[in-house]
Design a protein around this motif. Structure first.
Motif, PDB file in Angstrom:
ATOM      1  N   SER A   1       0.926  -1.062  -0.015  1.00  0.00           N
ATOM      2  CA  SER A   1       0.047  -0.121   0.001  1.00  0.00           C
ATOM      3  C   SER A   1       0.831   1.225   0.085  1.00  0.00           C
ATOM      4  CB  SER A   1      -0.852   0.001   1.224  1.00  0.00           C
ATOM      5  OG  SER A   1      -1.744   1.400   1.314  1.00  0.00           O
ATOM      6  N   SER A   2       0.429   2.381  -0.543  1.00  0.00           N
ATOM      7  CA  SER A   2       0.960   3.659  -0.661  1.00  0.00           C
ATOM      8  C   SER A   2       0.758   4.511   0.761  1.00  0.00           C
ATOM      9  CB  SER A   2       0.661   4.375  -1.672  1.00  0.00           C
ATOM     10  OG  SER A   2      -0.841   4.378  -1.837  1.00  0.00           O
ATOM     11  N   THR A   3      -0.094   3.990   1.471  1.00  0.00           N
ATOM     12  CA  THR A   3      -0.526   4.677   2.582  1.00  0.00           C
ATOM     13  C   THR A   3      -0.467   3.550   3.840  1.00  0.00           C
ATOM     14  OG1 THR A   3      -2.719   4.649   2.335  1.00  0.00           O
ATOM     15  CG2 THR A   3      -1.526   6.537   1.706  1.00  0.00           C
ATOM     16  N   THR A   4      -0.248   3.847   5.073  1.00  0.00           N
ATOM     17  CA  THR A   4      -0.670   2.998   6.303  1.00  0.00           C
ATOM     18  C   THR A   4      -2.000   2.529   6.446  1.00  0.00           C
ATOM     19  OG1 THR A   4       1.094   3.996   7.527  1.00  0.00           O
ATOM     20  CG2 THR A   4      -0.004   2.769   8.574  1.00  0.00           C
ATOM     21  N   LEU A   5      -1.968   1.148   6.467  1.00  0.00           N
ATOM     22  CA  LEU A   5      -3.266   0.782   6.490  1.00  0.00           C
ATOM     23  C   LEU A   5      -3.856   0.460   8.156  1.00  0.00           C
ATOM     24  CD1 LEU A   5      -2.865  -1.852   3.676  1.00  0.00           C
ATOM     25  CD2 LEU A   5      -4.132   0.382   3.703  1.00  0.00           C
ATOM     26  N   SER A   6      -5.050   0.697   8.277  1.00  0.00           N
ATOM     27  CA  SER A   6      -5.597   0.129   9.588  1.00  0.00           C
ATOM     28  C   SER A   6      -5.989  -1.206   9.718  1.00  0.00           C
ATOM     29  CB  SER A   6      -6.725   1.038  10.008  1.00  0.00           C
ATOM     30  OG  SER A   6      -7.947   0.780   9.010  1.00  0.00           O
TER      31      SER A   6
ATOM     32  N   GLU B   1       5.200  -4.861   9.621  1.00  0.00           N
ATOM     33  CA  GLU B   1       5.542  -4.089  11.050  1.00  0.00           C
ATOM     34  C   GLU B   1       5.055  -2.656  10.559  1.00  0.00           C
ATOM     35  OE1 GLU B   1       6.975  -7.070  13.284  1.00  0.00           O
ATOM     36  OE2 GLU B   1       6.482  -5.004  13.739  1.00  0.00           O
ATOM     37  N   ALA B   2       5.072  -2.144   9.433  1.00  0.00           N
ATOM     38  CA  ALA B   2       4.558  -0.788   9.168  1.00  0.00           C
ATOM     39  C   ALA B   2       3.239  -0.690   8.722  1.00  0.00           C
ATOM     40  CB  ALA B   2       5.639  -0.291   8.105  1.00  0.00           C
ATOM     41  N   LYS B   3       2.643  -1.685   8.828  1.00  0.00           N
ATOM     42  CA  LYS B   3       1.178  -1.753   8.178  1.00  0.00           C
ATOM     43  C   LYS B   3       1.086  -1.242   6.895  1.00  0.00           C
ATOM     44  CE  LYS B   3      -1.831  -1.701  11.572  1.00  0.00           C
ATOM     45  NZ  LYS B   3      -2.916  -1.195  12.460  1.00  0.00           N
ATOM     46  N   LYS B   4       2.065  -1.398   5.983  1.00  0.00           N
ATOM     47  CA  LYS B   4       2.010  -0.957   4.590  1.00  0.00           C
ATOM     48  C   LYS B   4       1.989  -2.252   3.426  1.00  0.00           C
ATOM     49  CE  LYS B   4       3.687   2.761   3.522  1.00  0.00           C
ATOM     50  NZ  LYS B   4       4.592   4.284   3.227  1.00  0.00           N
ATOM     51  N   ASN B   5       2.297  -3.090   4.047  1.00  0.00           N
ATOM     52  CA  ASN B   5       2.292  -4.275   3.276  1.00  0.00           C
ATOM     53  C   ASN B   5       1.777  -6.000   3.851  1.00  0.00           C
ATOM     54  OD1 ASN B   5       4.799  -5.830   4.524  1.00  0.00           O
ATOM     55  ND2 ASN B   5       5.674  -3.783   3.863  1.00  0.00           N
ATOM     56  N   SER B   6       1.703  -6.674   2.968  1.00  0.00           N
ATOM     57  CA  SER B   6       1.182  -7.886   3.469  1.00  0.00           C
ATOM     58  C   SER B   6       1.277  -9.048   2.422  1.00  0.00           C
ATOM     59  CB  SER B   6      -0.679  -7.861   3.875  1.00  0.00           C
ATOM     60  OG  SER B   6      -1.033  -8.889   4.229  1.00  0.00           O
ATOM     61  N   SER B   7       1.153 -10.428   2.966  1.00  0.00           N
ATOM     62  CA  SER B   7       1.509 -11.422   1.996  1.00  0.00           C
ATOM     63  C   SER B   7       0.607 -12.533   2.400  1.00  0.00           C
ATOM     64  CB  SER B   7       3.047 -11.816   2.339  1.00  0.00           C
ATOM     65  OG  SER B   7       3.298 -12.529   3.335  1.00  0.00           O
TER      66      SER B   7
END
Lengths: 111, 115
Positions: A25-30, A67-73
């Protein structure tokens, strides 16, 4: 606006091989959700991740939130033909009600 | 439990014609969503209703698309006039309250072909 990118766009694997799709994501996600869409079908909810660094497992599927809540797998161990479909991540930014879907990864499992 | 119902399943029209899609969400679900899914892409939110009020329609092309959810239950999405680029699957989804973190339940969609 918020953008959610997924890679790869397509993945062909032999049955029994592992598979991983990545979501950025380009931004932090909740929070981030994952959906599976079978060919000709509609998206079906798989799981939701909320906490930084969270890892959840569903049988052969392992989901991680960065950790930064901007990516997932999403990792699938020992793929089966029933795993065929397109996997989408979908994220929410802050208190936003809108869920933004990624472009999806289409998985083909060769028997 | 009945799922999200959508009709028609398929629709073929010529450009400049009008078309309407219908959706009945899961009973008791306050929030209803219309998504557009172009082939090979992820669903894109067109409009989100909370009961019979619009929460988000920022990506709805309002010059040609309209949607309503009278009485806060079922909903219709209309396109008038249709363009070639409107060819897509239109997915309706619902969720219980619309609060962040809820999962969405999708209907089977309406596949629209504009010729």
């Amino acid at each position: 606006g918020q953008q959610v990118m997924q890679i790869p766009q397509y993945q062909h694997v032999q049955e029994g091989e592992d598979f991983t799709t990545y979501c950025n994501s380009s931004t932090t996600l909740s929070n981030i959700q994952w959906y599976k869409q079978r060919p000709g079908g509609h998206p079906v909810f798989l799981i939701q991740l909320v906490k930084s660094g969270e890892v959840k497992k569903q049988k052969r599927l392992t989901f991680q939130f960065g950790e930064a809540k901007k990516n997932s797998s999403l990792h699938i161990t020992a793929t089966q033909t029933t795993d065929v479909g397109t996997y989408f991540c979908a994220g929410r930014r802050g208190s936003a009600r809108q869920l933004t879907f990624g472009s999806g990864t289409q998985l083909t499992v060769l028997p | 439990e009945a799922g999200v119902a959508q009709s028609p399943r398929y629709k073929i029209i010529e450009k400049r014609q009008s078309v309407a899609f219908w959706c009945n969400p899961i009973s008791g679900h306050a929030t209803l969503y219309w998504y557009q899914q172009i082939l090979g892409q992820g669903p894109k939110l067109l409009i989100q209703f909370q009961n019979n009020g619009v929460v988000d329609d920022s990506q709805l092309p309002k010059d040609r698309f309209s949607a309503e959810r009278l009485k806060g239950v079922d909903s219709t999405l209309k396109i008038q006039p249709a363009k070639l680029e409107d060819s897509a699957v239109y997915l309706c989804a619902s969720s219980l309250t619309g609060q962040g973190g809820e999962k969405l339940f999708f209907g089977s969609g309406t596949q629209l072909s504009v010729l």
